[in-house]
Design a protein around this motif. Structure first.
Motif, PDB file in Angstrom:
ATOM      1  N   LYS A 172       0.501  -0.896  -0.073  1.00 62.25           N
ATOM      2  CA  LYS A 172      -0.230  -0.511   0.069  1.00 62.25           C
ATOM      3  C   LYS A 172       1.017   1.245   0.216  1.00 62.25           C
ATOM      4  N   VAL A 173       2.054   1.415   0.618  1.00 65.90           N
ATOM      5  CA  VAL A 173       3.042   2.883   0.606  1.00 65.90           C
ATOM      6  C   VAL A 173       3.045   2.738  -0.424  1.00 65.90           C
ATOM      7  N   LEU A 174       4.069   1.292  -1.466  1.00 68.75           N
ATOM      8  CA  LEU A 174       3.857   1.461  -2.794  1.00 68.75           C
ATOM      9  C   LEU A 174       3.139   2.012  -3.092  1.00 68.75           C
ATOM     10  N   SER A 175       1.623   1.292  -3.927  1.00 73.54           N
ATOM     11  CA  SER A 175       0.750   2.389  -4.323  1.00 73.54           C
ATOM     12  C   SER A 175       0.979   3.401  -4.380  1.00 73.54           C
ATOM     13  N   LEU A 176       1.721   4.189  -3.123  1.00 70.39           N
ATOM     14  CA  LEU A 176       1.103   5.596  -3.239  1.00 70.39           C
ATOM     15  C   LEU A 176       2.060   6.423  -4.512  1.00 70.39           C
ATOM     16  N   ILE A 177       3.207   5.484  -4.786  1.00 73.66           N
ATOM     17  CA  ILE A 177       4.722   5.913  -5.918  1.00 73.66           C
ATOM     18  C   ILE A 177       4.166   5.226  -6.801  1.00 73.66           C
ATOM     19  N   ASP A 178       3.126   4.436  -6.932  1.00 74.63           N
ATOM     20  CA  ASP A 178       3.350   3.356  -8.251  1.00 74.63           C
ATOM     21  C   ASP A 178       2.381   2.480  -8.021  1.00 74.63           C
ATOM     22  N   ASN A 179       1.682   2.788  -9.199  1.00 78.06           N
ATOM     23  CA  ASN A 179       0.086   2.310  -8.696  1.00 78.06           C
ATOM     24  C   ASN A 179       0.076   0.765 -10.164  1.00 78.06           C
ATOM     25  N   ASN A 180       1.502   0.295  -9.450  1.00 77.77           N
ATOM     26  CA  ASN A 180       2.150  -1.030 -10.645  1.00 77.77           C
ATOM     27  C   ASN A 180       2.421  -2.156  -9.115  1.00 77.77           C
ATOM     28  N   SER A 181       2.378  -1.763  -7.938  1.00 80.68           N
ATOM     29  CA  SER A 181       2.719  -2.295  -7.123  1.00 80.68           C
ATOM     30  C   SER A 181       1.884  -3.596  -5.721  1.00 80.68           C
ATOM     31  N   PHE A 182       2.057  -4.929  -6.558  1.00 75.82           N
ATOM     32  CA  PHE A 182       1.150  -5.732  -5.766  1.00 75.82           C
ATOM     33  C   PHE A 182       2.598  -6.643  -5.261  1.00 75.82           C
ATOM     34  N   THR A 183       2.129  -7.694  -4.495  1.00 78.17           N
ATOM     35  CA  THR A 183       2.322  -9.078  -4.062  1.00 78.17           C
ATOM     36  C   THR A 183       1.759 -10.257  -4.352  1.00 78.17           C
ATOM     37  N   GLU A 184       2.167 -11.323  -3.788  1.00 72.91           N
ATOM     38  CA  GLU A 184       2.017 -12.913  -4.494  1.00 72.91           C
ATOM     39  C   GLU A 184       2.913 -13.790  -3.692  1.00 72.91           C
ATOM     40  N   SER A 185       1.613 -15.031  -3.499  1.00 75.67           N
ATOM     41  CA  SER A 185       2.545 -15.897  -2.611  1.00 75.67           C
ATOM     42  C   SER A 185       3.501 -16.476  -3.448  1.00 75.67           C
ATOM     43  N   ASN A 186       4.529 -16.795  -2.481  1.00 75.58           N
ATOM     44  CA  ASN A 186       6.268 -16.880  -3.091  1.00 75.58           C
ATOM     45  C   ASN A 186       5.475 -18.546  -2.832  1.00 75.58           C
ATOM     46  N   THR A 187       5.748 -19.551  -4.595  1.00 76.22           N
ATOM     47  CA  THR A 187       5.600 -21.061  -5.042  1.00 76.22           C
ATOM     48  C   THR A 187       6.733 -22.283  -4.357  1.00 76.22           C
ATOM     49  N   LYS A 188       7.650 -20.942  -4.127  1.00 74.14           N
ATOM     50  CA  LYS A 188       8.701 -21.916  -3.563  1.00 74.14           C
ATOM     51  C   LYS A 188       9.501 -22.245  -2.197  1.00 74.14           C
ATOM     52  N   GLU A 189       8.501 -20.846  -1.561  1.00 78.04           N
ATOM     53  CA  GLU A 189       9.040 -21.357  -0.598  1.00 78.04           C
ATOM     54  C   GLU A 189       8.026 -19.712   0.544  1.00 78.04           C
ATOM     55  N   THR A 190       8.049 -20.145   1.897  1.00 78.91           N
ATOM     56  CA  THR A 190       7.377 -18.839   2.564  1.00 78.91           C
ATOM     57  C   THR A 190       7.898 -18.155   3.001  1.00 78.91           C
ATOM     58  N   SER A 191       7.134 -17.050   1.750  1.00 76.52           N
ATOM     59  CA  SER A 191       7.108 -15.448   1.640  1.00 76.52           C
ATOM     60  C   SER A 191       6.137 -15.018   1.065  1.00 76.52           C
ATOM     61  N   VAL A 192       6.237 -13.778   1.100  1.00 76.23           N
ATOM     62  CA  VAL A 192       5.461 -13.257   0.061  1.00 76.23           C
ATOM     63  C   VAL A 192       5.917 -12.151  -0.545  1.00 76.23           C
ATOM     64  N   ASN A 193       6.046 -12.492  -1.891  1.00 76.53           N
ATOM     65  CA  ASN A 193       6.881 -12.078  -3.006  1.00 76.53           C
ATOM     66  C   ASN A 193       6.293  -9.942  -3.348  1.00 76.53           C
ATOM     67  N   LEU A 194       6.911  -9.376  -3.188  1.00 78.51           N
ATOM     68  CA  LEU A 194       6.699  -8.249  -3.350  1.00 78.51           C
ATOM     69  C   LEU A 194       7.007  -7.001  -4.276  1.00 78.51           C
ATOM     70  N   TYR A 195       6.745  -6.774  -5.607  1.00 79.44           N
ATOM     71  CA  TYR A 195       6.380  -6.247  -6.996  1.00 79.44           C
ATOM     72  C   TYR A 195       6.700  -4.629  -6.701  1.00 79.44           C
ATOM     73  N   ASN A 228       9.062  -0.088  10.541  1.00 80.87           N
ATOM     74  CA  ASN A 228       9.039  -2.000   8.970  1.00 80.87           C
ATOM     75  C   ASN A 228       8.221  -1.598   8.465  1.00 80.87           C
ATOM     76  N   VAL A 229       7.295  -1.245   8.246  1.00 79.65           N
ATOM     77  CA  VAL A 229       6.875  -1.558   6.825  1.00 79.65           C
ATOM     78  C   VAL A 229       7.257  -0.192   6.239  1.00 79.65           C
ATOM     79  N   ILE A 230       7.312   0.902   6.308  1.00 74.37           N
ATOM     80  CA  ILE A 230       8.010   1.856   5.604  1.00 74.37           C
ATOM     81  C   ILE A 230       9.231   1.670   5.045  1.00 74.37           C
ATOM     82  N   ARG A 231      10.708   0.907   5.474  1.00 72.67           N
ATOM     83  CA  ARG A 231      11.851  -0.056   5.911  1.00 72.67           C
ATOM     84  C   ARG A 231      11.265  -0.893   4.863  1.00 72.67           C
ATOM     85  N   ILE A 232      10.278  -1.390   4.866  1.00 73.49           N
ATOM     86  CA  ILE A 232      10.133  -2.310   3.567  1.00 73.49           C
ATOM     87  C   ILE A 232      10.063  -2.191   1.727  1.00 73.49           C
ATOM     88  N   ALA A 233       8.695  -0.890   1.936  1.00 73.68           N
ATOM     89  CA  ALA A 233       8.690  -0.078   0.933  1.00 73.68           C
ATOM     90  C   ALA A 233      10.192   0.915   0.276  1.00 73.68           C
TER      91      ALA A 233
END
Length: 185
Positions: free
Chosen positions: A56-79, A130-135
């Motif tokens: 959501k923070v990234l979406s303020l800058i770029d509307n083509n940001s999204f999350t997706e479940s990682n299919t190979k490990e326990t994580s979330v991919n952030l685009y 932390n949320v801002i840090r990740i963004a």
């Protein structure tokens, strides 16, 4: 030996309270994590929340940001800008840092109401940072992909741990029982 314990009693009490608080909170957190099956690549709800809020923070800058479940490990991919930039794992959710923060506040106790208020506000500040840090890490790695070690391992940890350290200093000097109280004449 008895004199040693008397002399260092405040420090030893601090260590005991800190250690006990940290162990109890870590046990609770680990019990929470055990609800999720990592073999099925289930991501815990709080890590998913952090990834979604970072998106959501990234979406303020770029509307083509999204999350997706990682299919190979326990994580979330952030685009960011449609490109996979970072993966958000359980260690990225800052709950272990918040547990460390809370344990310190409990160990350097103060009055109940200010303690609870400081724990809540401090935890929310750490979470928000932390949320801002990740963004910001996403943006930095998108623009400078060869500098992952500098951003992820040095700059951003210094910032988040620096904030926690400043909160601890504020707590000890202003709100704990150890803070100097103004004298009245």
């Amino acid at each position: 030996m008895k004199d040693y314990f008397i002399q260092y009693k405040p420090f030893l009490l601090f260590l005991a309270k800190f250690g006990a608080s940290y162990l109890i909170l870590t046990f609770i957190y680990q019990s929470y994590l055990n609800q999720f099956d990592t073999k099925k690549l289930e991501v815990d709800d709080f890590t998913q929340l952090v990834a979604n809020q970072s998106e959501k923070v990234l979406s303020l800058i770029d509307n083509n940001s999204f999350t997706e479940s990682n299919t190979k490990e326990t994580s979330v991919n952030l685009y960011y800008k449609g490109k996979w930039t970072v993966r958000v794992i359980e260690g990225c959710n800052a709950l272990s840092i918040i547990i460390l923060f809370i344990s310190f506040i409990i160990a350097f106790k103060g009055k109940l109401k200010p303690s609870l208020l400081f724990i809540i506000c401090g935890s929310l500040l750490i979470h928000t940072m932390n949320v801002i840090r990740i963004a910001l890490l996403c943006i930095a790695l998108y623009n400078f992909p060869n500098n992952k070690s500098i951003f992820h391992d040095i700059i951003f940890p210094i910032v988040i741990y620096g904030v926690v350290f400043m909160l601890w200093i504020l707590w000890v000097n202003k709100y704990s029982y150890y803070a100097e109280k103004p004298t009245t004449k």
